[in-house]
Write an enzyme that holds these catalytic residues in place. Structure first.
Site, PDB file in Angstrom:
ATOM      1  N   HIS A   1      -8.283  -4.849  -1.188  1.00 53.39           N
ATOM      2  CA  HIS A   1      -6.994  -4.306  -0.771  1.00 53.39           C
ATOM      3  C   HIS A   1      -6.151  -5.354  -0.050  1.00 53.39           C
ATOM      4  O   HIS A   1      -4.930  -5.304  -0.090  1.00 53.39           O
ATOM      5  CB  HIS A   1      -7.231  -3.099   0.138  1.00 53.39           C
ATOM      6  CG  HIS A   1      -6.028  -2.248   0.343  1.00 53.39           C
ATOM      7  ND1 HIS A   1      -5.351  -1.646  -0.700  1.00 53.39           N
ATOM      8  CD2 HIS A   1      -5.370  -1.877   1.470  1.00 53.39           C
ATOM      9  CE1 HIS A   1      -4.327  -0.946  -0.218  1.00 53.39           C
ATOM     10  NE2 HIS A   1      -4.310  -1.075   1.091  1.00 53.39           N
TER      11      HIS A   1
ATOM     12  N   ASP B   1      -9.753  -3.574  -5.633  1.00 52.85           N
ATOM     13  CA  ASP B   1      -9.173  -2.753  -4.573  1.00 52.85           C
ATOM     14  C   ASP B   1      -9.670  -1.317  -4.719  1.00 52.85           C
ATOM     15  O   ASP B   1      -9.490  -0.691  -5.762  1.00 52.85           O
ATOM     16  CB  ASP B   1      -7.649  -2.803  -4.658  1.00 52.85           C
ATOM     17  CG  ASP B   1      -6.955  -2.153  -3.473  1.00 52.85           C
ATOM     18  OD1 ASP B   1      -7.622  -1.427  -2.710  1.00 52.85           O
ATOM     19  OD2 ASP B   1      -5.744  -2.365  -3.311  1.00 52.85           O
TER      20      ASP B   1
ATOM     21  N   SER C   1       0.846  -1.189   0.000  1.00 56.45           N
ATOM     22  CA  SER C   1       0.000   0.000   0.000  1.00 56.45           C
ATOM     23  C   SER C   1       0.884   1.243   0.000  1.00 56.45           C
ATOM     24  O   SER C   1       1.648   1.449  -0.935  1.00 56.45           O
ATOM     25  CB  SER C   1      -0.954  -0.045   1.191  1.00 56.45           C
ATOM     26  OG  SER C   1      -2.010   0.882   1.024  1.00 56.45           O
TER      27      SER C   1
END
Length: 746
Positions: free
Chosen positions: A712, A677, A591
């Site tokens: 995610h 995501d 991320s």
């Protein structure tokens, strides 16, 4: 060691269709922006081709992936259950069963004998054996059956125990369907609300449910109230937040009476209280955003009067705790409870009927302080105590380690052993016990109940781990020096047979954003790396919160590059001090940590043999220039606003991984992403790998995997999660030449 490039298949090449945009007089041309259209058959075909290419390139790693997966599975006790927590006459817990992907959430009736000790002692439940009187609230496996994805977005039980509100995501996009279940019949009610957000809350009377909905950019925008049994089209708006740069959330007060509405970003917030969640009343603002403070408020009753306990950063960079009137009022009139401290960061507050619980950070790791509510804010206020502090210790046996050259000491950090983390988990409002969790990088999580009145503790559970002797491993706290002189904490783990003689393969992990801290945590997949001689290091770089608020501020906005150079400097320090072979180093992050991976790949590709970038935020300038994209406006307080500020625009452009791919000898790179995501769109790594392949002067493979039914966090289900970790670890181990175990499973 790397894989031979001559055996690689041909990677998929996306056609260039340039799109130009101009900001602050600067024109950027993007040849692969067209990959953003996830509804396009051509885009989907390209993504499938990328995934197929990654499978072909890493096919030789399949046996190792299976071996690593089997090790995770062998060490995990698959049939297990959490320690029951008492709430309003029931003991609640979750349990897992061997072969099942998801947890079951259940409860059994509690007893009220009048013996406080007995009534608040959790029942002893045996994993794998039937639980007399058990009621299954939710079975994640049944809910997931036939679905491509499953995630539970929260559940709440009504005060009388007869109703359950829960939220389910079946796509991975973190948009949930809210449902209600009658716990007396076990049947779902007809009420179904689509497109909600996390954590629905039932009102105290059990007749209404409060939920959050997001706007077109996936920003929580409205709090809604649904009257159970009515048409959701008739639901009413309780609160709306119109500022695109603010995040909306809500939680109940410790006693469950009031709803606390929180609005905020990374730099300041606002709080409202809806007293009693009474349909005839409205929320009241208690701390306005004009005070420009980050804060948390807790409504409590003291001496029969409703008051607010406020944790804020008002004139206190690391926080302070004060007592205010129920309506908030002028901060100048607040009564100090815990003043600011230079060496302690106040992170959060909770309360029971008798005690205040304060989560703090000392020596870079979490601690818990408690103090009685009686006398709070008066001369009779008791001093805070630190439960479990005397028993914490450290994670490493004392004594010198073979080949370990101590780093010495300085005013900011001491080399040596890593303290254990102690965190507050939960406590029923009326409970005399606080549920705390103690954990270390080499200590599986321990669940303790601590009696609030005197700090006496009882160990309820240590997370079971099989086929491992934890005495075979070591963990150290080291301190690297950044190029500007800052001292960077490092956590270094290894098998006891590995010494810092400069020959070991090394993996460095980092994040460094949003004031998030990489705290001690026990990880079974990591043991497989250590068992193959890998030194595993966590670089606690600026942008994180490990060293307090100032550490975070030194790694955001126009100081963001400190995050990236800290990671490179930490890597250099580790190899220069013998913790790794400089030719056998891997970097891993996800991320915002994936942004870090992209940045260090451009800054120092020669330092790494492999990089794994999980759901990587590698095209930040494009994303944050578009306020219609998910989270973009909210990100301005983290990165700056490149739309309005030319300096921010130029600065972000200077470090954005996608913007700065150049003719460099990039190492083997794996980008891992998911089609659905919402937080980091798949298009960012999709474009990035195209640029990397086109411009790299290296010979190593650059691949992208994509989970077509994930979000995610990748695919759903614990076994799928284990497969993801095995994939990442196999990629790293292969490129570090460390596939063989140096020690058998215990």
């Amino acid at each position: 060691m790397t894989t031979p490039e001559q055996s690689l298949p041909t990677p998929p090449i996306a056609p260039k269709r340039p799109v130009s945009s101009t900001h602050h007089g600067d024109t950027r041309t993007d040849p692969w922006e067209w990959l953003r259209d996830k509804e396009s058959a051509e885009v989907l075909a390209h993504l499938h081709a990328e995934d197929a290419y990654a499978k072909a390139v890493t096919a030789e790693q399949e046996a190792l992936r299976q071996e690593l997966f089997d090790e995770i599975k062998a060490r995990t006790v698959e049939t297990d259950l959490s320690v029951p927590a008492r709430e309003r006459g029931w003991w609640y817990y979750s349990r897992t069963e061997e072969g099942s992907q998801y947890a079951l959430h259940a409860r059994i009736p509690a007893q009220d004998t009048g013996d406080t000790e007995a009534d608040w002692t959790p029942p002893t439940l045996i994993p794998g054996q039937p639980v007399p009187g058990e009621q299954i609230l939710l079975d994640g496996n049944a809910l997931a059956e036939g679905q491509p994805f499953f995630s539970l977005g929260g559940l709440d039980v009504s005060r009388d125990g007869t109703l359950l509100a829960y939220a389910v995501d079946n796509a991975g996009d973190e948009r949930f369907t809210l449902r209600l279940k009658d716990l007396t019949t076990g049947e779902d009610l007809p009420d179904t609300i689509e497109g909600t957000f996390y954590d629905p809350q039932l009102t105290p009377d059990g007749t209404r449910v409060i939920y959050t909905v997001v706007d077109a950019s996936w920003r929580p925008e409205k709090l809604m109230v649904h009257v159970i049994g009515t048409d959701p089209a008739e639901d009413t708006v309780l609160f709306t937040e119109t500022d695109p740069g603010m995040w909306l959330g809500a939680s109940t007060s410790p006693d469950g009476e009031d709803l606390v509405i929180n609005i905020g970003n990374a730099e300041y917030g606002e709080s409202w209280v809806w007293a009693g969640m009474d349909a005839a009343s409205q929320p009241v603002k208690v701390v306005p955003r004009e005070t420009r403070t980050l804060h948390q408020v807790l409504p409590v009753t003291l001496e029969g009067e409703r008051r607010l306990i406020v944790l804020s950063d008002l004139d206190a960079l690391n926080g302070r705790v004060d007592l205010a009137q129920a309506e908030g009022g002028d901060p100048a009139a607040w009564t100090p409870v815990l003043p600011a401290q230079d060496e302690v960061k106040f992170g959060g507050i909770e309360a029971t009927a008798t005690h205040l619980i304060v989560s703090v950070r000392e020596d870079t790791v979490p601690r818990v302080w408690t103090l009685p509510l009686a006398g709070l804010g008066t001369p009779e206020q008791a001093a805070p105590s630190a439960p479990l502090a005397a028993a914490e210790g450290t994670q490493v046996p004392s004594g010198a380690l073979p080949g370990h050259a101590p780093s010495g000491t300085d005013t900011e950090g001491t080399a040596g052993e890593v303290p254990l983390s102690v965190a507050f988990r939960s406590a029923a409002f009326e409970s005399p016990y606080l549920r705390l969790v103690r954990v270390g990088d080499l200590l599986p999580a321990e669940v303790h109940d601590v009696r609030a009145a005197d700090g006496a503790s009882r160990l309820l559970k240590t997370t079971p781990v099989r086929h491992v002797n934890l005495d075979d491993y070591r963990v150290h706290r080291e301190w690297a020096t950044a190029r500007d002189g800052a001292r960077i904490p490092l956590t270094v783990m290894h098998h006891k047979s590995v010494t810092n003689d400069g020959t070991a393969p090394l993996q460095v992990y980092g994040y460094g954003s949003y004031e998030a801290s990489m705290d001690p945590v026990f990880g079974i997949p990591r043991l497989s790396l250590l068992d193959r001689g890998v030194v595993y290091a966590v670089a606690h770089i600026r942008g994180g919160g490990e060293r307090g608020r100032e550490w975070y501020l030194q790694g955001k906005k126009l100081a963001k590059k400190n995050t990236f150079t800290d990671f490179v400097d930490a890597t250099a320090w580790l190899t220069e001090n013998g913790w790794g072979d400089p030719t056998r180093v891997a970097a891993v992050g996800g991320s915002a940590g994936g942004l870090l991976m992209g940045a260090v790949a451009n800054l120092a590709p020669e330092r790494y043999a492999a990089i794994v970038a999980q759901v990587p935020f590698v095209d930040p300038l494009t994303s944050i220039l578009d306020p219609e994209l998910p989270l973009s406006a909210l990100e301005w307080e983290e990165w700056g606003n490149p739309i309005e500020d030319a300096e921010v625009y130029a600065y972000m452009k200077s470090y954005s991984p996608y913007e700065n791919v150049g003719p460099l000898p990039y190492p083997a790179i794996a980008a891992r992403t998911s089609l659905n995501d919402t937080r980091v769109l798949y298009v960012e790594p999709a474009k990035w790998v195209q640029a990397l392949r086109e411009r790299s002067t290296g010979t190593q493979p650059i691949v992208m995997t994509i989970e077509m039914d994930g979000g995610h966090g990748g695919a759903s289900g614990r076994y799928e999660g284990w497969k993801d970790r095995a994939w990442d670890n196999a990629f790293v181990l292969t490129h570090l030449g460390a596939t063989a175990r140096i020690a058998p499973l215990a």
